[in-house]
Scaffold this active site. Structure first.
Site, PDB file in Angstrom:
ATOM      1  N   HIS A  68       0.837  -1.187   0.000  1.00 29.93           N
ATOM      2  CA  HIS A  68       0.000   0.000   0.000  1.00 29.93           C
ATOM      3  C   HIS A  68       0.879   1.247   0.000  1.00 29.93           C
ATOM      4  CE1 HIS A  68      -3.907  -1.973   1.702  1.00 29.93           C
ATOM      5  NE2 HIS A  68      -3.338  -2.696   0.755  1.00 29.93           N
ATOM      6  N   GLU A  70       0.754   3.958   1.764  1.00 30.90           N
ATOM      7  CA  GLU A  70       1.154   4.436   3.085  1.00 30.90           C
ATOM      8  C   GLU A  70       2.296   3.606   3.662  1.00 30.90           C
ATOM      9  OE1 GLU A  70      -3.353   5.061   2.692  1.00 30.90           O
ATOM     10  OE2 GLU A  70      -1.868   3.543   2.157  1.00 30.90           O
ATOM     11  N   CYS A  96      -6.253   2.143   5.445  1.00 27.09           N
ATOM     12  CA  CYS A  96      -6.946   0.915   5.822  1.00 27.09           C
ATOM     13  C   CYS A  96      -6.474   0.490   7.223  1.00 27.09           C
ATOM     14  CB  CYS A  96      -6.646  -0.180   4.803  1.00 27.09           C
ATOM     15  SG  CYS A  96      -4.943  -0.811   4.896  1.00 27.09           S
ATOM     16  N   CYS A  99      -2.591  -0.001   7.389  1.00 28.95           N
ATOM     17  CA  CYS A  99      -1.795   1.225   7.306  1.00 28.95           C
ATOM     18  C   CYS A  99      -2.038   2.132   8.505  1.00 28.95           C
ATOM     19  CB  CYS A  99      -2.124   1.959   6.006  1.00 28.95           C
ATOM     20  SG  CYS A  99      -1.690   1.031   4.516  1.00 28.95           S
TER      21      CYS A  99
END
Length: 212
Positions: A68, A70, A96, A99
């Site tokens: 991801h 992040e 999410c 993260c």
């Protein structure tokens, strides 16, 4: 930030702060690469960029389950948690659970997000779990207002029929429909830059009184 409905795409783009422009460019790069359109920028408290990241979950070259945007930028944090508190994360989509958990563990001080992720609505209530989570919880602000906020919301759904789009169909069906219209328009023309892409779909983004 509030954008007037009658602003042109280039005017709205120029009005954005630099970290947001960079994050949205990274999200567009991810989309053009066949991935989920999410980008992130990590800065220090003075605004100096520490790291750039974009979602590589479905990267054509090296897809990774947990790649991801992040997580990519958080890897650049120094080991000193006191310094991490001065870090500012700009991400085009609300983090999410994975993260956000990393943000909390690292004690990042601030998170600015461009749009809510319909898959994880209610995640903002995590500080209610206990005092330690509440103590480590960052200052969170968002989403972006106006057409650029709408762009941040639909961009992750353009390349996928996965959980995000299904969640969007349930909680914001008009936005899901708009995402399909935008995806269709961009099928034959994917400009190099976000500003050029916005010019192509600006009429669809400005027609969004109620995304539900």
């Amino acid at each position: 930030m509030t954008l007037r409905r009658w602003e042109k795409a280039d005017e709205a783009w120029i009005s954005l702060e630099e970290p947001w422009r960079e994050a949205l460019e990274l999200a567009w790069e991810s989309y053009r690469g066949g991935g989920v359109g999410v980008g992130a920028i990590l800065t220090d408290s003075a605004g100096r960029v520490l790291a750039h990241g974009r979602n590589r979950r479905f990267s054509a070259t090296s897809p990774r389950l947990l790649a991801h945007a992040e997580m990519e930028v958080l890897a650049a944090l120094p080991p000193d948690k006191e310094r991490a508190r001065d870090a500012v994360l700009h991400t085009t989509l609300h983090p999410c659970p994975m993260c956000l958990g990393a943000v909390v563990v690292a004690r990042v001080g601030q998170v600015h997000f461009g749009a809510f992720d319909p898959t994880w609505l209610g995640i903002e209530r995590l500080p209610d779990l206990n005092d330690e989570v509440r103590l480590r919880w960052p200052r969170i602000s968002g989403p972006l207002a106006g057409p650029l906020g709408e762009w941040a919301a639909v961009l992750p759904a353009l390349n996928t029929r996965g959980s995000l789009l299904r969640a969007m169909e349930k909680v914001a069906p008009k936005r899901a429909h708009r995402a399909r219209l935008i995806a269709h328009r961009l099928e034959s023309d994917q400009p190099d830059s976000t500003s050029q892409a916005l010019e192509l779909v600006w009429d669809l983004l400005t027609d969004h009184d109620d995304p539900s």
